[in-house]
Design an enzyme around this catalytic site. Structure first.
Site, mmCIF file in Angstrom:
data_model
loop_
_atom_site.group_PDB
_atom_site.id
_atom_site.type_symbol
_atom_site.label_atom_id
_atom_site.label_comp_id
_atom_site.label_asym_id
_atom_site.label_seq_id
_atom_site.Cartn_x
_atom_site.Cartn_y
_atom_site.Cartn_z
ATOM 1 N N LYS A 289 31.184 -27.981 -30.389
ATOM 2 C CA LYS A 289 29.957 -27.966 -31.206
ATOM 3 C C LYS A 289 29.871 -26.731 -32.094
ATOM 4 O O LYS A 289 29.180 -26.741 -33.111
ATOM 5 C CB LYS A 289 28.709 -28.147 -30.342
ATOM 6 C CG LYS A 289 28.499 -27.116 -29.237
ATOM 7 C CD LYS A 289 27.893 -25.814 -29.676
ATOM 8 C CE LYS A 289 27.953 -24.776 -28.596
ATOM 9 N NZ LYS A 289 27.576 -23.427 -29.007
ATOM 10 N N THR B 285 22.618 -25.745 -31.476
ATOM 11 C CA THR B 285 23.493 -24.841 -32.240
ATOM 12 C C THR B 285 23.528 -25.244 -33.711
ATOM 13 O O THR B 285 23.717 -24.400 -34.580
ATOM 14 C CB THR B 285 24.899 -24.810 -31.616
ATOM 15 O OG1 THR B 285 24.779 -24.870 -30.205
ATOM 16 C CG2 THR B 285 25.646 -23.557 -31.971
HETATM 17 O O1 LIG Z 1 26.427 -21.688 -27.294
HETATM 18 C C1 LIG Z 1 25.386 -21.260 -27.708
HETATM 19 C C2 LIG Z 1 24.085 -21.891 -27.401
HETATM 20 O O2 LIG Z 1 24.198 -22.866 -26.410
HETATM 21 C C3 LIG Z 1 25.375 -20.065 -28.579
HETATM 22 O O3 LIG Z 1 25.887 -20.413 -29.793
HETATM 23 P P1 LIG Z 1 26.471 -19.295 -30.769
HETATM 24 O O4 LIG Z 1 27.702 -18.768 -30.123
HETATM 25 O O5 LIG Z 1 26.718 -20.033 -32.050
HETATM 26 O O6 LIG Z 1 25.402 -18.244 -30.906
#
Ligand SMILES: O=C(CO)COP(=O)(O)O
Ligand SMILES: NC(=O)C1=CN([C@@H]2O[C@H](COP(=O)(O)OP(=O)(O)OC[C@H]3O[C@@H](n4cnc5c(N)ncnc54)[C@H](O)[C@@H]3O)[C@@H](O)[C@H]2O)C=CC1
Length: 340
Positions: free
Chosen positions: A192, A249
Site C-alpha cells: 500500500k 495511507t
Molecule cells: O503504515 C503506516 C500507517 O499504517 C504509515 O505509513 P507511512 O510510512 O506512509 O507514514
C-alpha cells in the site's frame, strides 16, 4: 488484559517509540532499544523523544537503552520497528542474545533489496527457532500516540504468539485482530505504500474524489493480483492490513509515503521529497523492487509501471494517466470475471 509478559522494542523512530509508549501507558515495563546513545539518555532523562515525537511526554515505565544485551535480557516479546533496509543487520545484532522461546514480531512494512524477502522471511532465516509474527494495519504513529481509536492485525502461525500480542497491546483505543496469513498481512502493509505515493501525487495535482476512489480501488485490485501470484490469500486484502491500511495511507497527509507523492506533485525532485521528510518512506524502494518482480514474473501492474515512470524517469503524470485511461477495457473484480 496483560499476562505479565515483559517487552522490548527495537527501533527508536516514530513507530517503535509509539508501540513502546502504548505498552508503557498500560503500566507495563518496556525496554526501548535504539542505536543512538544520546537519544536513549534524552528519553530516560526528559521522558521525550524530541526527534520523532516532539512535545510528547512518554510513559515513565519505558527504559531506553543502546545496549542490545540489556534490552533483550529477560523479555518475552520483542517488537522490531526498524526500516527494512537495516532490518537484517539489527536482527543479526539481536540474535547473539536471543533465547529460542522469545517471541519476535515485525512491525516493518518493506522488502529487502537483494532477496525480495519480507521481514517475516528474514526472521525465519535468521531465527529459525523463535516463534515469530507480523503486526500490520491502519496505524499512523502520530494518531496512535494521541490515543485515536484504531485496530491492527497480528499474523502468526502460532496461537501463542497471536494471544500474547493481543494481550500486551490491547487497550481502549487499540484493538488487535488475529490472522494466520503472515505473508498476506505483511504484503498488504508493504504494497500500500506504493499506492500512497500515487494518491499523494494525485491530490497535489487537484484530482477529484472520483479519481481518488478509482485509484484506491484499482490499487487494491493490483495489490491482490500481485499477492496471489506470490502465494498469499487474497481474502486477507479485505481486512485491516489490506483495505484498512490502504485507505488511511492513501488519504492522510500524516503518511510519509503520501507526503512524498504530494511533494512530487508539487514539482519537487525525488531527492528533495525524501530529504524533506527526515523519516523513512518505504514505498520508494518498494516501488522499485515490486516493478522488477512484476516484470520478472509477468504480472500485470499498470499503476506500478506508470508510477515508476513518473517517479524514476520523470514521465509527465498527465501522459501516464491518459495512457492508463485509454488502455484496453478490463474486468472489475477478476476473481469473479477473469481478465482476458
Ligand atoms: O503504515 C503506516 C500507517 O499504517 C504509515 O505509513 P507511512 O510510512 O506512509 O507514514
Ligand atoms: N510511522 C508509522 O506510522 C508506521 C511505521 N511503520 C513501519 O515501521 C518501520 C519503521 O518506521 P518508523 O519508525 O516510522 O521510521 P522512522 O524513520 O520514524 O524511524 C526509523 C528508526 O530506525 C532507526 N534505524 C535505522 N537504521 C538503523 C540501524 N541500522 N540500527 C538501528 N536503528 C536504525 C533510526 O535511527 C530511527 O530511529 C517502517 O517499515 C514503517 O513502514 C508501520 C506502521 C506505522
Amino acid at each position: 488484559m496483560t499476562n505479565g509478559a515483559k517487552v522490548a522494542v527495537l527501533g527508536g523512530g516514530s513507530f517503535g517509540t509509539v508501540i513502546a509508549n502504548l505498552i508503557g501507558t498500560k503500566g507495563e515495563a518496556v525496554n526501548l532499544w535504539m542505536r543512538d546513545v544520546q537519544r536513549a539518555e534524552e528519553i530516560n532523562e526528559t521522558g521525550e523523544n524530541s526527534r520523532y515525537l516532539p512535545g510528547r511526554q512518554l510513559a515513565e515505565s519505558i527504559t531506553a537503552t543502546a545496549d542490545m544485551q540489556a534490552a533483550l535480557a529477560d523479555v518475552d516479546i520483542i517488537f522490531v520497528s526498524i526500516p527494512s533496509s537495516s532490518f537484517r543487520s539489527v536482527i543479526a545484532q539481536a540474535k547473539v542474545y536471543l533465547k529460542p522461546d522469545q517471541i519476535v514480531v515485525s512491525t516493518t512494512k518493506g522488502i529487502e533489496a537483494d532477496t525480495f524477502s519480507l521481514m517475516s522471511q528474514i526472521l525465519a532465516d535468521e531465527l529459525p527457532e523463535n516463534p515469530i509474527g507480523v503486526l500490520s494495519g491502519p496505524n499512523l504513529a502520530k494518531e496512535i500516540v494521541q490515543q485515536q481509536l484504531t485496530a491492527t492485525v497480528i499474523a502468526s502461525e502460532s496461537e501463542k504468539v497471536r494471544k500474547a500480542v493481543q494481550d500486551i497491546l490491547h487497550c481502549a483505543y487499540f484493538r488487535i485482530y488475529a490472522s494466520t496469513d503472515m505473508y498476506g498481512v505483511e504484503l498488504g502493509g508493504t504494497l500500500k505504500n506504493i499506492y500512497a505515493i500515487a494518491s499523494g501525487l494525485s491530490a497535489a495535482l487537484g484530482m477529484g474524489e472520483n479519481t481518488k476512489s478509482m485509484l484506491m480501488t484499482r490499487s487494491l485490485a493490483e495489490m491482490s493480483r500481485f499477492a496471489v501470484q506470490l502465494g498469499a490469500n487474497p481474502m486477507t486484502f479485505l481486512g485491516l492490513a489490506g483495505v484498512g491500511d490502504l485507505i488511511v495511507t492513501c488519504s492522510s497527509p500524516l503518511s510519509r509515503n503520501y507526503r512524498v507523492g504530494f511533494a512530487l506533485g508539487e514539482g519537487k525532485s525525488l531527492v528533495e521529497a525524501v530529504e524533506s521528510l527526515g523519516e523513512v518512506a518505504e514505498g520508494v524502494n518498494t516501488l522499485r523492487y515490486v516493478k522488477e518482480k512484476a516484470d520478472e514474473l509477468g504480472i500485470y501492474m499498470p499503476l506500478v509501471r506508470g508510477l515508476f515512470e513518473v517517479v524514476f524517469n520523470g514521465a509527465p503524470v498527465s501522459q501516464v494517466a491518459k495512457m492508463m485511461m485509454l488502455n484496453t477495457q478490463s474486468s472489475d473484480v477478476e476473481f469473479i470475471l477473469p481478465r482476458d
